[in-house]
Design an enzyme around this catalytic site. Structure first.
Site, PDB file in Angstrom:
ATOM      1  N   ASP A  44      13.833   6.990   3.407  1.00 51.20           N
ATOM      2  CA  ASP A  44      13.215   6.199   4.472  1.00 51.20           C
ATOM      3  C   ASP A  44      12.064   5.379   3.908  1.00 51.20           C
ATOM      4  OD1 ASP A  44      12.918   5.964   7.627  1.00 51.20           O
ATOM      5  OD2 ASP A  44      10.895   6.113   6.792  1.00 51.20           O
ATOM      6  N   TYR A  49       5.660  -0.481   3.799  1.00 50.24           N
ATOM      7  CA  TYR A  49       5.255   0.506   2.784  1.00 50.24           C
ATOM      8  C   TYR A  49       5.105  -0.157   1.402  1.00 50.24           C
ATOM      9  CZ  TYR A  49       7.027   3.877   6.294  1.00 50.24           C
ATOM     10  OH  TYR A  49       7.298   4.591   7.445  1.00 50.24           O
TER      11      TYR A  49
END
Ligand code: NAP
Length: 283
Positions: A44, A49
């Site tokens: 994930d 990110y």
């Protein structure tokens, strides 16, 4: 590994490895190599990110056939909007070094979710995403998608843990054929979640750690879980949860621990909306 079948038949692993806080490329690569060797097959990540490239490189380096992996990524708020979302999707594909995403999610329920969902639906229809969904959507927001669009999300990735069990949302998602996927299952080790006496007692009975009891509680109810760990022992422990079952009465004891409130984010607070809505990443 056990799997959940999404409404369109796509099989999603019940345990995944998340990389939200692992921004350093070398560190991300090393941890993913360890996680993949331990047996994780679902990863994930998210454009926010800023590590999709590291994920893509680690996947390539692992030599694991692409079809054995389940890659999830998400679009951040700054890229919401029909045209912008399509461009953001292509950039994620490029960074991940793949020609399809297994699960593509709208990361936050803030901003122009409708034009974004229109682009996401299109990516799904064209076969660039095997499944599509949303994240952190409360019931009303999920309902909004169903009112204005023909394609319903397959997954809603939400905070879920002992203290924030999301019972009502879970029931609503189930009734609408949407899978709930959990993040924040250990509340980052805060709030005494791993020391909870009921969980420790069940751990002694089943000869499992508190973390394993919590993960079994989720997966036994067909909720896929995401965990982030930088500890090899924890990584392996978190996968070793499919050789026992919690009894009905034990599930009821856990249900009583619910405080019915988020440990992290309250989307009805103006400061939450302002903080997330103005956060910018190198997407
Ligand atoms: N959609 C969203 O908005 C959203 C938001 C947050 C997170 N996520 C996803 O969820 C993933 C997980 O992040 P999270 O925030 O939910 O963190 P979390 O998994 O609740 O907590 C991670 C913490 O748990 C510890 N831990 C892991 N396994 C353990 C075990 N077996 N025993 C004891 N401690 C253990 C880790 O420490 P060690 O390193 O020492 O093991 C780490 O400190 C993220 O990487 C991301 O992919 C999504």
């Amino acid at each position: 590994m056990e799997y959940l079948s999404l409404k369109n038949g796509v099989k999603m692993p019940l345990v995944g490895y998340g990389v939200a806080d692992i921004r350093d490329e070398a560190r991300c690569g090393a941890l993913l190599a360890e996680a993949l060797a331990a047996g994780y097959r679902m990863i994930d990540t998210a454009a926010a990110y800023e590590n999709e490239k590291a994920v893509g490189n680690a996947v390539k380096k692992s030599g694991i056939p692409r079809e054995e992996l389940f890659l999830t990524t998400k679009i951040w708020i700054q890229d919401y909007g029909y045209e912008k979302a399509k461009r953001a999707f292509q950039k994620s594909l490029e960074r991940l070094g793949t020609d399809y995403i297994d699960l593509y999610l709208i990361h936050q329920p803030i901003g122009d979710i409708h034009e974004t969902w229109r682009a996401v639906e299109e990516m799904y229809r064209k076969g660039y995403a095997r499944a599509v969904g949303v994240s952190n959507f409360e019931m009303g927001k999920v309902a909004e998608v169903s009112v204005f669009h023909s394609q319903m999300p397959y997954v809603n990735q939400i905070e879920m843990n002992l203290l924030c069990q999301q019972k009502e949302l879970l029931q609503y998602l189930k009734e609408n054929g949407i899978a709930a996927e959990a993040w924040g299952v250990f509340a980052r080790g805060t709030m005494g979640i791993l020391e909870e006496p009921v969980i420790r007692k069940l751990g002694r009975k089943h000869k499992k750690t508190p973390a394993q009891i919590i993960l079994r509680w989720m997966t036994q109810r067909e909720v896929p879980v995401l965990i982030q760990s930088e500890n090899g022992v924890h990584m392996r422990e978190n996968l070793d949860i499919f050789d026992f079952r919690l009894e009905e009465e034990e599930l009821e004891q856990i249900a009583e621990l619910d405080l019915e409130r988020s440990v992290y984010l309250n989307y009805s607070l103006p400061e939450t909306v302002a903080r997330l809505g103005t956060a910018r990443f190198n997407t």
